[in-house]
Design a protein around this motif. Structure first.
Motif, PDB file in Angstrom:
ATOM      1  N   ILE A 140      -4.635 -64.769 -32.144  1.00 20.00           N
ATOM      2  CA  ILE A 140      -6.093 -64.867 -32.275  1.00 20.00           C
ATOM      3  C   ILE A 140      -6.677 -65.848 -31.270  1.00 20.00           C
ATOM      4  CG2 ILE A 140      -8.007 -65.298 -33.894  1.00 20.00           C
ATOM      5  CD1 ILE A 140      -6.086 -63.117 -34.907  1.00 20.00           C
ATOM      6  N   VAL A 142     -10.180 -68.056 -30.626  1.00 15.75           N
ATOM      7  CA  VAL A 142     -11.432 -68.535 -31.216  1.00 15.75           C
ATOM      8  C   VAL A 142     -12.337 -69.003 -30.079  1.00 15.75           C
ATOM      9  CG1 VAL A 142     -12.484 -70.318 -32.681  1.00 15.75           C
ATOM     10  CG2 VAL A 142     -10.331 -69.239 -33.379  1.00 15.75           C
ATOM     11  N   ILE A 160      -9.856 -71.583 -38.529  1.00 15.07           N
ATOM     12  CA  ILE A 160      -8.497 -71.892 -38.057  1.00 15.07           C
ATOM     13  C   ILE A 160      -7.585 -72.275 -39.229  1.00 15.07           C
ATOM     14  CG2 ILE A 160      -7.128 -73.529 -36.674  1.00 15.07           C
ATOM     15  CD1 ILE A 160      -9.488 -73.413 -34.590  1.00 15.07           C
ATOM     16  N   THR A 164      -4.509 -69.758 -40.032  1.00 14.08           N
ATOM     17  CA  THR A 164      -3.130 -70.214 -39.808  1.00 14.08           C
ATOM     18  C   THR A 164      -2.375 -70.274 -41.134  1.00 14.08           C
ATOM     19  OG1 THR A 164      -4.026 -72.448 -39.680  1.00 14.08           O
ATOM     20  CG2 THR A 164      -3.384 -71.472 -37.628  1.00 14.08           C
ATOM     21  N   ILE A 170      -3.210 -69.004 -33.679  1.00 15.54           N
ATOM     22  CA  ILE A 170      -4.368 -69.268 -32.804  1.00 15.54           C
ATOM     23  C   ILE A 170      -3.825 -69.617 -31.424  1.00 15.54           C
ATOM     24  CG2 ILE A 170      -6.503 -70.590 -32.475  1.00 15.54           C
ATOM     25  CD1 ILE A 170      -6.419 -69.034 -35.164  1.00 15.54           C
ATOM     26  N   ASP A 173      -8.662 -71.671 -28.043  1.00 12.27           N
ATOM     27  CA  ASP A 173      -9.953 -71.946 -28.696  1.00 12.27           C
ATOM     28  C   ASP A 173     -10.880 -72.746 -27.773  1.00 12.27           C
ATOM     29  OD1 ASP A 173      -8.269 -74.179 -28.937  1.00 12.27           O
ATOM     30  OD2 ASP A 173      -9.304 -74.894 -30.733  1.00 12.27           O
TER      31      ASP A 173
END
Length: 310
Positions: A140, A142, A160, A164, A170, A173
């Motif tokens: 992912i 962000v 987050i 997670t 993640i 970000d």
């Protein structure tokens, strides 16, 4: 005539200063609509004044100072930065002008009430939906917003943490440097480029933290598709606009975490009016979030009304 009697409803007209994070963009225009409705209902005068963009910290402090000098009866403030605006909030309160903070947090205890979306919960709602779409597995990205913005930092944190905990990874970000759609698009495009391998975007999910970041990311993903890159990514944004709701309906955006900006503007003014009148108010007032998906829009008339669909 200048010496006419004031109207009976407002023996002495109360004037409130309302300071948004910006005077441009659909979100703040909707907040203003709500604030106007709140002022009309409460029978108070409102001065609406804000910066053009969401990165002008010094300029916002000047606007607060100006409101103090004008001697308004109360200030409702959406602070651009938790730290940068804290001193001016204290200064206003020391000058005998109560402050209600809305939309985004500020450091310190000087303000009487905080009227806002529970932003951390909003991020968490976005993550829960992402987890359900990806069965708890995937990479992912962000896309944050300008560093130090209370509301978007809380959304990223909520997303987050929940993502997670649910098993998602993640991988990036980044923060945009500029609080504009172009600024968000630039950092989105630069970051996405690093995840393109053999003509395919190697990401499973994307979360963007506010209206500007979501619009910037949508545009960057569009460009990738136009460039022939295969994009198969679950995209969840924050906030709504005509364009973003259209994205949900056409499937390019899978979900949006929606605030209620009109309600937020109205409540900020109503709560501030009570404070000025010496009435008790809650320290924290949650204006709520909703998850906008294609299915939910088909089923839920209230949600359609919230996002401006007939």
């Amino acid at each position: 005539a200048p010496d006419a009697e004031p109207s009976p409803e407002t023996p002495s007209a109360i004037t409130l200063g309302v300071i948004p994070k910006s005077t441009s963009g659909e979100f703040w225009e909707t907040v203003e609509k709500g604030a106007n409705a709140g002022a009309a209902a409460a029978g108070v005068e409102m001065r609406w004044e804000g910066t053009v963009t969401e990165t002008e910290f010094a300029e916002q402090n000047k606007i607060i100072e100006n409101m103090i000098n004008l001697g308004v009866d109360g200030i409702a403030l959406a602070p651009l930065n938790r730290k940068a605006q804290a001193k001016m909030v204290t200064q206003a309160v020391d000058a005998g002008i109560p402050v209600v903070v809305f939309d985004s947090a500020v450091d310190g205890e000087a303000h009487t009430s905080f009227v806002a979306t529970d932003n951390k919960k909003g991020g968490s709602v976005g993550a829960d939906y992402m987890l359900s779409m990806l069965d708890g597995k995937g990479k992912i990205m962000v896309l944050r917003f300008v560093q130090g913005t209370g509301s978007t930092e809380a959304r990223a944190e909520g997303f987050i943490e929940t993502a997670t905990a649910g098993g998602l990874e993640i991988v990036d970000d980044p923060y945009p440097d500029l609080g504009t759609i172009e600024g968000s698009k630039k950092v989105a495009a630069d970051t996405l480029e690093g995840y393109v391998t053999d003509g395919k975007l190697e990401l499973d999910g994307i979360f963007a933290c506010n209206l500007v970041a979501t619009l910037g990311m949508a545009s960057a993903l569009d460009d990738l598709r136009k460039g022939g890159i295969e994009v198969d990514v679950k995209f969840v944004g924050f906030d709504t606009s005509k364009k973003l709701v259209q994205g949900v309906q056409d499937g390019s955006i899978h979900g949006l975490v929606a605030q209620d900006p009109q309600k937020m503007g109205k409540l900020a003014v109503e709560v501030l009016t009570k404070v000025v009148a010496g009435e008790p108010v809650d320290k924290m007032i949650d204006t709520g979030v909703s998850l906008v998906t294609k299915a939910a829009l088909a089923d839920d008339a209230a949600l359609r009304a919230l996002v401006g669909l007939e």
